[in-house]
Each structure stands twice: as structure tokens, then as C-alpha cells.
Design an enzyme around this catalytic site. Structure first.
Site, PDB file in Angstrom:
ATOM      1  N   HIS A 179      -3.384   8.776   1.093  1.00  0.00           N
ATOM      2  CA  HIS A 179      -2.998   7.844  -0.225  1.00  0.00           C
ATOM      3  C   HIS A 179      -4.622   7.396  -0.548  1.00  0.00           C
ATOM      4  CE1 HIS A 179      -5.666   5.144   3.418  1.00  0.00           C
ATOM      5  NE2 HIS A 179      -4.871   6.427   4.221  1.00  0.00           N
ATOM      6  N   HIS A 210       1.011  -1.263  -0.015  1.00  0.00           N
ATOM      7  CA  HIS A 210       0.021  -0.229  -0.041  1.00  0.00           C
ATOM      8  C   HIS A 210       0.693   1.459   0.095  1.00  0.00           C
ATOM      9  CE1 HIS A 210      -3.549   2.099   0.273  1.00  0.00           C
ATOM     10  NE2 HIS A 210      -3.290   2.474   1.864  1.00  0.00           N
ATOM     11  N   CYS A 222      -3.660   2.379  -5.704  1.00  0.00           N
ATOM     12  CA  CYS A 222      -3.168   3.065  -4.844  1.00  0.00           C
ATOM     13  C   CYS A 222      -1.482   4.003  -5.745  1.00  0.00           C
ATOM     14  CB  CYS A 222      -2.853   2.526  -3.770  1.00  0.00           C
ATOM     15  SG  CYS A 222      -1.913   0.991  -3.235  1.00  0.00           S
TER      16      CYS A 222
END
Length: 232
Positions: free
Chosen positions: A76, A64, A163
Site C-alpha cells: 500500500h 485506504h 493510495c
């Protein structure tokens, strides 16, 4: 039907250690979890991050990504169904639960949101600017401003808008995802491997033995292996 689909996705997304919970968990449950589960230290302390830094949080099967904005804040992109269902900013700003994430993936909706470093990392170690070894970043202030301008609801795609696409657009000027490239390369290898055609053929025959011969079993048994064989 939704329960079955959610269960299947839960198994698919073991990469995130997903265990379904309610959309809005009680605050006490979150506090108990935080008190009982030790949090490993991050690779770099928040006070060492610079505005515009790219932060990576390795998970089981994926990573991530976020952009550090300063003052312990990280922007994010994360799948989230809740902004589609409500405009209550207080509810939306709560930490995204696994069920919110799953339903966001299904509905292809996400949010670019700002959370604390701790909420972003979720107990995992943080890697700092690891992608800079392969490409030159933009100035930190420009990176952060790009991220801040994009905060809000966006469409989501596991392969084409995740992301990693968000942070590479902000930091390097071009949206790309190494994770997507690796998955597509693996999928290409799988299709080109002639053993896949043989395996799907055997599975098709097994389904015909177990379920009987019918158009719903015979057609896939013939068409899927044939397609894979021609593509290999």
C-alpha cells in the site's frame, strides 16, 4: 511555525483520527495499545484473500487501499517522511505513526511498502474487491507483480497520487481516484455557489472590524469574494 502547522493539520486530518505521537513509538506503548483496544473483525479473513485482491479499509472520511500479495502481506502507498531522514530499513519498516504521515504529506513524500494485513487494516473492517463492480480487473498475478515492482519511495499528492491511484493502476491498468473526483466535484460546487462569495465577503468585513482596515485585510476582503462571484 512547524508546531502550529502540525496542529492545524491535525485538526484537518480528523478523518484519520490523528493524534500526534513520536516518529518512532516505543514498542511497549504499541503492545499496550493493542492489548487494551479491541480490534473489530475484518470483513474477510486473510486466508480468503487471493493474490492480487484489492483491499479497502474505510476510515471516517476517506478509504485506504492496498493490494494483497499473499502470505498475509499487503502492498500500500502511505505518506511517510522517515525514508527521507534515514536509510535504516529497520526503523522505516516500523508501523507509520501519525506524525510520520503528516510530515510525509507536508513534504509530498510517500512509500509503497509491504505490511501485514493487521497493520494495514489497523483494526478496521476490510472490504474485498469492491471496485470490481464498476470495472474489470487484470489477472491477479499480474496485479500483484505490478504492486511488487512499485515498492519503494514515491512522490505523494493528496489529489493526484494517493493510495487509490496506486491500487487502481495495479488492478485495472489506469490510475484514478474516486475520492479525488468527489472532492473536486464538491470544490467545483462550492466555487459555483454564489453564497460562497457573500459568505467570504461577510467574513472579510468581520476581519476588518476586528483587525482594522489595512492592505492585508482590505485586499482579501475585496478580491476573494469578487473572484468567487465571477467564477460562480
Amino acid at each position: 511555525m512547524l508546531d502550529t502547522l502540525t496542529f492545524l493539520l491535525e485538526r484537518l486530518f480528523l478523518l484519520a483520527h490523528i493524534k500526534l505521537s513520536s516518529l518512532l513509538p516505543p514498542a511497549s506503548r504499541n503492545r499496550d495499545r493493542e492489548d487494551s483496544v479491541p480490534q473489530p473483525p475484518a470483513t474477510a479473513a486473510p486466508h480468503r484473500f487471493q493474490r492480487g485482491d484489492l483491499l479497502e479499509v474505510p476510515r471516517t472520511l476517506f478509504t485506504h487501499f492496498g493490494i494483497y500479495l499473499g502470505d498475509n502481506r499487503v502492498a500500500h502507498l502511505i505518506p511517510d517522511i522517515l525514508p527521507v531522514l534515514t536509510s535504516d530499513s529497520r526503523q522505516i519498516q516500523q508501523m507509520v505513526t501519525n506524525s510520520r504521515l503528516l510530515l510525509g504529506v507536508l513534504s509530498k513524500r510517500a512509500s509503497i511498502r509491504v505490511d501485514s494485513v493487521e497493520d494495514f487494516a489497523y483494526g478496521a473492517g476490510i472490504l474485498l474487491n469492491a471496485m470490481d463492480r464498476a470495472q474489470s480487473p487484470l489477472p491477479g498475478e499480474e496485479v500483484a507483480r505490478r504492486a511488487e515492482r512499485l515498492v519503494g519511495g514515491v512522490s505523494y499528492s493528496l489529489l493526484w497520487n494517493n493510495c487509490e491511484h496506486f491500487v487502481t493502476h495495479c488492478r485495472y491498468g489506469t490510475a484514478q481516484s474516486l475520492q479525488t473526483d468527489q472532492f473536486c466535484a464538491w470544490l467545483k460546487w462550492l466555487i459555483r455557489d454564489q453564497r460562497s462569495a457573500v459568505l467570504t465577503g461577510l467574513l472579510g468585513l468581520l476581519s476588518m472590524v476586528c483587525l482594522g482596515v489595512s492592505p492585508s485585510t482590505a485586499l482579501p476582503t475585496a478580491l476573494i469574494p469578487f473572484t468567487l462571484w465571477m467564477a460562480s
